[in-house]
Design an enzyme around this catalytic site. Sequence first.
Site, PDB file in Angstrom:
ATOM      1  N   HIS A 121       0.800  -1.077  -0.144  1.00  0.00           N
ATOM      2  CA  HIS A 121      -0.068  -0.059   0.060  1.00  0.00           C
ATOM      3  C   HIS A 121       0.913   1.345   0.009  1.00  0.00           C
ATOM      4  O   HIS A 121       2.093   1.314   0.485  1.00  0.00           O
ATOM      5  CB  HIS A 121      -0.725   0.073   1.232  1.00  0.00           C
ATOM      6  CG  HIS A 121      -2.075   0.983   1.283  1.00  0.00           C
ATOM      7  ND1 HIS A 121      -1.541   2.166   1.832  1.00  0.00           N
ATOM      8  CD2 HIS A 121      -3.314   0.943   1.116  1.00  0.00           C
ATOM      9  CE1 HIS A 121      -2.899   2.888   1.801  1.00  0.00           C
ATOM     10  NE2 HIS A 121      -3.804   2.235   1.543  1.00  0.00           N
ATOM     11  N   ASP A 198       2.889  -4.336   8.235  1.00  0.00           N
ATOM     12  CA  ASP A 198       1.671  -3.671   7.994  1.00  0.00           C
ATOM     13  C   ASP A 198       0.445  -4.606   8.218  1.00  0.00           C
ATOM     14  O   ASP A 198       0.380  -5.403   7.490  1.00  0.00           O
ATOM     15  CB  ASP A 198       1.836  -2.997   6.387  1.00  0.00           C
ATOM     16  CG  ASP A 198       0.301  -2.349   5.930  1.00  0.00           C
ATOM     17  OD1 ASP A 198      -0.560  -2.545   6.801  1.00  0.00           O
ATOM     18  OD2 ASP A 198       0.255  -1.831   4.873  1.00  0.00           O
ATOM     19  N   GLN A 201      -4.784  -5.001   6.944  1.00  0.00           N
ATOM     20  CA  GLN A 201      -5.619  -5.927   6.457  1.00  0.00           C
ATOM     21  C   GLN A 201      -5.671  -7.516   7.092  1.00  0.00           C
ATOM     22  O   GLN A 201      -6.383  -8.264   6.476  1.00  0.00           O
ATOM     23  CB  GLN A 201      -5.199  -6.275   4.808  1.00  0.00           C
ATOM     24  CG  GLN A 201      -5.473  -4.872   4.013  1.00  0.00           C
ATOM     25  CD  GLN A 201      -6.780  -4.593   4.023  1.00  0.00           C
ATOM     26  OE1 GLN A 201      -7.838  -5.324   3.885  1.00  0.00           O
ATOM     27  NE2 GLN A 201      -7.132  -3.294   3.631  1.00  0.00           N
ATOM     28  N   LYS A 224     -11.061  -0.750   9.928  1.00  0.00           N
ATOM     29  CA  LYS A 224     -10.976  -2.091   9.337  1.00  0.00           C
ATOM     30  C   LYS A 224     -11.295  -3.067   9.997  1.00  0.00           C
ATOM     31  O   LYS A 224     -11.597  -4.275   9.435  1.00  0.00           O
ATOM     32  CB  LYS A 224      -9.674  -2.083   8.394  1.00  0.00           C
ATOM     33  CG  LYS A 224      -9.272  -1.082   7.604  1.00  0.00           C
ATOM     34  CD  LYS A 224      -7.992  -1.282   6.685  1.00  0.00           C
ATOM     35  CE  LYS A 224      -7.492  -0.101   6.037  1.00  0.00           C
ATOM     36  NZ  LYS A 224      -8.505  -0.032   4.722  1.00  0.00           N
ATOM     37  N   CYS A 364      -4.615   2.334  -3.836  1.00  0.00           N
ATOM     38  CA  CYS A 364      -3.498   2.895  -3.294  1.00  0.00           C
ATOM     39  C   CYS A 364      -2.578   1.864  -3.254  1.00  0.00           C
ATOM     40  O   CYS A 364      -1.555   1.681  -2.402  1.00  0.00           O
ATOM     41  CB  CYS A 364      -3.687   3.212  -1.687  1.00  0.00           C
ATOM     42  SG  CYS A 364      -4.948   4.486  -1.283  1.00  0.00           S
TER      43      CYS A 364
END
Length: 409
Positions: A121, A198, A201, A224, A364
């Site tokens: 991302h 990261d 997700q 999220k 993104c």
Amino acid sequence: MNIKEIKQYFPILHQEVNGHPLVYLDSAATSQKPVQVIEALDKYYREDNSNVHRGVHTLGTRATDSYEGARDKVRKFINATATEEIIFTRGTTTALNLVASSYGRAEVKEGDEIVITYMEHHSNIIPWQQLAKEKGATLKYLPLQDNGSVLLEDAKEIITDKTKIVSIMMVSNVLGTINPVKEIAKIAHEKGAIMVVDGAQSAPHMKIDVQDLDCDFFALSGHKMCGPTGIGVLYGKKHLLEKMEPVEFGGEMIDFVGLYESTWKELPWKFEGGTPIIAGAIGLGAAIDFLEEIGLDEIEKYEHQLAGYAIEQMSTVNGMQIYGPRSGEERAGLVTFNLDDVHSHDVATVLDAEGIAVRAGHHCAQPLMKWLEVSATARASFYVYNTEEDIDKLVKALVKTKEYFSDVF
């Protein structure tokens, strides 16, 4: 909690859009919020609204207890060793920028290397680009296989003794790829580098154990994972956070302020300058309670099932191109796709007319779009409130979309 009954907890899903019952398939962008989270936010503002840490009155004490209680919920949720390792931020982007601006600026020197992947991302690309430019370091990319996966053999070759930081998303927001971050962390550590993950997700969809992953930093976003917008978390190993300097200065993060010198509070507060995101943290705590009542293992299992079913059914649509791993077990709960000769924005527009919300664009992830040799894609992403019936409606609408544009052109 029965996963088949979960939709009832999400008020926003019980509406019609363009004359059709809403089918929300954009949870990778932001998830919807259960009534438990909405009520937690309402309770704070109705009953406990006060600043934290500073007052001795009853409202201040209640707000502080709720805020710091949320921090401990996050600690348990990702299995950190101490609450001092949990820094509240505005989201994953802010958390990754904090690592780059504080740890990276202090530790990366000219000639050093930073390693990421093509699938990242933008929030896990641009901070490292800027750091590399500032320090004269080299930004290197792990290559991707045809199915969008990363090979450990490539990681062993590209991560060298010059590498100082490896930063990789645990789950791709485009491909759904689940990266072997635990194994890559081991490779990074063997070369003397740190591992940044990261987790935007992954944290909403699978059980996270930062100690087992042995990552040095882990970033996530509350919105999220059924929580409010504007709240996120940076986990960092305590010994690394202790030697890092703050990147924002002002109230709340200070210990002593003189005319020409100041000192900082201990962890975690030295990184939380100003009035913190109190309601957001409380809402995130409520979201964690909700997800844990369902069970993260159950959520992951259910989403693998949905992803597999979606790939199977969507593959029947003429002209369908699906990106990423083909097996539901190898990917998270999202499917990114294109229909031949139909732009993704047109696909999303027609689907919206049918009451189906999907994402269209570059997500993104422009370097990944270039690697895929496309300008944009459409993405259907699933969460605990979605069903196979939602996917059936999506497929039916995609067939209708394909037929419509075939007639037009």
